[in-house]
Scaffold this motif. Structure first.
Motif, PDB file in Angstrom:
ATOM      1  N   GLU A   1      -0.167  -2.764 -10.575  1.00  0.00           N
ATOM      2  CA  GLU A   1      -0.520  -2.620  -9.162  1.00  0.00           C
ATOM      3  C   GLU A   1       0.407  -3.401  -8.241  1.00  0.00           C
ATOM      4  O   GLU A   1       0.720  -4.559  -8.504  1.00  0.00           O
ATOM      5  CB  GLU A   1      -1.960  -3.069  -8.937  1.00  0.00           C
ATOM      6  CG  GLU A   1      -2.950  -2.251  -9.732  1.00  0.00           C
ATOM      7  CD  GLU A   1      -4.392  -2.471  -9.317  1.00  0.00           C
ATOM      8  OE1 GLU A   1      -4.640  -2.975  -8.218  1.00  0.00           O
ATOM      9  OE2 GLU A   1      -5.275  -2.111 -10.109  1.00  0.00           O
ATOM     10  N   THR A   2       0.862  -2.731  -7.176  1.00  0.00           N
ATOM     11  CA  THR A   2       1.580  -3.352  -6.068  1.00  0.00           C
ATOM     12  C   THR A   2       0.821  -2.944  -4.806  1.00  0.00           C
ATOM     13  O   THR A   2      -0.092  -2.111  -4.877  1.00  0.00           O
ATOM     14  CB  THR A   2       3.046  -2.863  -5.993  1.00  0.00           C
ATOM     15  OG1 THR A   2       3.059  -1.483  -5.660  1.00  0.00           O
ATOM     16  CG2 THR A   2       3.785  -3.098  -7.306  1.00  0.00           C
ATOM     17  N   PRO A   3       1.162  -3.473  -3.633  1.00  0.00           N
ATOM     18  CA  PRO A   3       0.402  -3.114  -2.428  1.00  0.00           C
ATOM     19  C   PRO A   3       0.379  -1.617  -2.102  1.00  0.00           C
ATOM     20  O   PRO A   3      -0.610  -1.129  -1.563  1.00  0.00           O
ATOM     21  CB  PRO A   3       1.102  -3.902  -1.323  1.00  0.00           C
ATOM     22  CG  PRO A   3       1.683  -5.087  -2.029  1.00  0.00           C
ATOM     23  CD  PRO A   3       2.105  -4.559  -3.378  1.00  0.00           C
ATOM     24  N   THR A   4       1.424  -0.879  -2.409  1.00  0.00           N
ATOM     25  CA  THR A   4       1.463   0.543  -2.042  1.00  0.00           C
ATOM     26  C   THR A   4       1.515   1.502  -3.223  1.00  0.00           C
ATOM     27  O   THR A   4       1.432   2.713  -3.032  1.00  0.00           O
ATOM     28  CB  THR A   4       2.682   0.843  -1.147  1.00  0.00           C
ATOM     29  OG1 THR A   4       3.863   0.492  -1.864  1.00  0.00           O
ATOM     30  CG2 THR A   4       2.606   0.081   0.160  1.00  0.00           C
ATOM     31  N   LEU A   5       1.638   0.992  -4.443  1.00  0.00           N
ATOM     32  CA  LEU A   5       1.766   1.864  -5.616  1.00  0.00           C
ATOM     33  C   LEU A   5       0.989   1.284  -6.785  1.00  0.00           C
ATOM     34  O   LEU A   5       1.076   0.097  -7.075  1.00  0.00           O
ATOM     35  CB  LEU A   5       3.248   1.999  -5.993  1.00  0.00           C
ATOM     36  CG  LEU A   5       3.564   2.873  -7.193  1.00  0.00           C
ATOM     37  CD1 LEU A   5       3.279   4.337  -6.882  1.00  0.00           C
ATOM     38  CD2 LEU A   5       5.026   2.709  -7.591  1.00  0.00           C
ATOM     39  N   ARG A   6       0.246   2.147  -7.437  1.00  0.00           N
ATOM     40  CA  ARG A   6      -0.449   1.776  -8.670  1.00  0.00           C
ATOM     41  C   ARG A   6      -0.055   2.789  -9.727  1.00  0.00           C
ATOM     42  O   ARG A   6      -0.127   3.997  -9.486  1.00  0.00           O
ATOM     43  CB  ARG A   6      -1.959   1.783  -8.460  1.00  0.00           C
ATOM     44  CG  ARG A   6      -2.427   0.611  -7.636  1.00  0.00           C
ATOM     45  CD  ARG A   6      -3.624   0.989  -6.797  1.00  0.00           C
ATOM     46  NE  ARG A   6      -4.079  -0.125  -5.984  1.00  0.00           N
ATOM     47  CZ  ARG A   6      -3.616  -0.425  -4.788  1.00  0.00           C
ATOM     48  NH1 ARG A   6      -2.653   0.291  -4.252  1.00  0.00           N
ATOM     49  NH2 ARG A   6      -4.102  -1.439  -4.109  1.00  0.00           N
TER      50      ARG A   6
ATOM     51  N   LYS B   1      -0.396   6.490  -4.749  1.00  0.00           N
ATOM     52  CA  LYS B   1       0.326   5.972  -3.589  1.00  0.00           C
ATOM     53  C   LYS B   1      -0.588   5.967  -2.378  1.00  0.00           C
ATOM     54  O   LYS B   1      -1.174   6.993  -2.025  1.00  0.00           O
ATOM     55  CB  LYS B   1       1.556   6.828  -3.287  1.00  0.00           C
ATOM     56  CG  LYS B   1       2.612   6.753  -4.356  1.00  0.00           C
ATOM     57  CD  LYS B   1       3.822   7.577  -3.994  1.00  0.00           C
ATOM     58  CE  LYS B   1       4.838   7.540  -5.136  1.00  0.00           C
ATOM     59  NZ  LYS B   1       6.008   8.365  -4.850  1.00  0.00           N
ATOM     60  N   SER B   2      -0.686   4.811  -1.733  1.00  0.00           N
ATOM     61  CA  SER B   2      -1.452   4.693  -0.499  1.00  0.00           C
ATOM     62  C   SER B   2      -0.677   5.366   0.630  1.00  0.00           C
ATOM     63  O   SER B   2       0.538   5.215   0.743  1.00  0.00           O
ATOM     64  CB  SER B   2      -1.690   3.222  -0.150  1.00  0.00           C
ATOM     65  OG  SER B   2      -2.423   2.601  -1.177  1.00  0.00           O
ATOM     66  N   LYS B   3      -1.389   6.110   1.460  1.00  0.00           N
ATOM     67  CA  LYS B   3      -0.767   6.813   2.570  1.00  0.00           C
ATOM     68  C   LYS B   3      -0.972   6.033   3.865  1.00  0.00           C
ATOM     69  O   LYS B   3      -2.010   5.395   4.059  1.00  0.00           O
ATOM     70  CB  LYS B   3      -1.376   8.219   2.728  1.00  0.00           C
ATOM     71  CG  LYS B   3      -1.368   9.056   1.452  1.00  0.00           C
ATOM     72  CD  LYS B   3      -0.025   9.163   0.811  1.00  0.00           C
ATOM     73  CE  LYS B   3       0.872  10.122   1.531  1.00  0.00           C
ATOM     74  NZ  LYS B   3       2.201  10.230   0.930  1.00  0.00           N
ATOM     75  N   ASP B   4       0.009   6.079   4.766  1.00  0.00           N
ATOM     76  CA  ASP B   4      -0.080   5.385   6.057  1.00  0.00           C
ATOM     77  C   ASP B   4      -1.266   5.874   6.885  1.00  0.00           C
ATOM     78  O   ASP B   4      -1.863   5.119   7.646  1.00  0.00           O
ATOM     79  CB  ASP B   4       1.199   5.578   6.870  1.00  0.00           C
ATOM     80  CG  ASP B   4       2.385   4.855   6.253  1.00  0.00           C
ATOM     81  OD1 ASP B   4       2.167   3.914   5.463  1.00  0.00           O
ATOM     82  OD2 ASP B   4       3.525   5.235   6.562  1.00  0.00           O
TER      83      ASP B   4
ATOM     84  N   VAL C   1      -5.192   8.268  -0.515  1.00  0.00           N
ATOM     85  CA  VAL C   1      -4.317   7.996  -1.654  1.00  0.00           C
ATOM     86  C   VAL C   1      -3.933   9.324  -2.305  1.00  0.00           C
ATOM     87  O   VAL C   1      -4.777  10.218  -2.419  1.00  0.00           O
ATOM     88  CB  VAL C   1      -5.073   7.137  -2.701  1.00  0.00           C
ATOM     89  CG1 VAL C   1      -4.232   6.889  -3.931  1.00  0.00           C
ATOM     90  CG2 VAL C   1      -5.530   5.843  -2.096  1.00  0.00           C
TER      91      VAL C   1
END
Length: 76
Positions: free
Chosen positions: A8-13, A26-29, A33
């Protein structure tokens, strides 16, 4: 038995199945996700669109929902 772990990273798992990357979240702006298979798997059509073609990417409202769906498909 298969084992699912997450990097896990802040924007990608990244989901690992027995240490092999199989799916990225991926988290979307704009919120939500996307879950994208890395190994050729496809998401089944959603219940509200039963005639849709299976796709490699699917949208989820949040990380928890996406992780649960990935783990459910991988582990049955």
């Amino acid at each position: 038995m298969a084992n699912v772990t997450w990097i896990e990273t802040p924007t990608l798992r990244t989901a690992l199945l027995d240490d092999t990357p199989v799916c990225e979240l991926k988290s979307k702006d704009i919120g939500g996700v996307t879950a994208n298979w890395l190994d050729g798997r496809l998401w089944p059509p959603p219940a509200h669109l039963p005639k849709a073609s299976p796709q490699p990417t699917r949208f989820f409202m949040d990380i928890a929902e996406a992780k649960q769906a990935v783990e459910q498909l991988l582990l049955g």
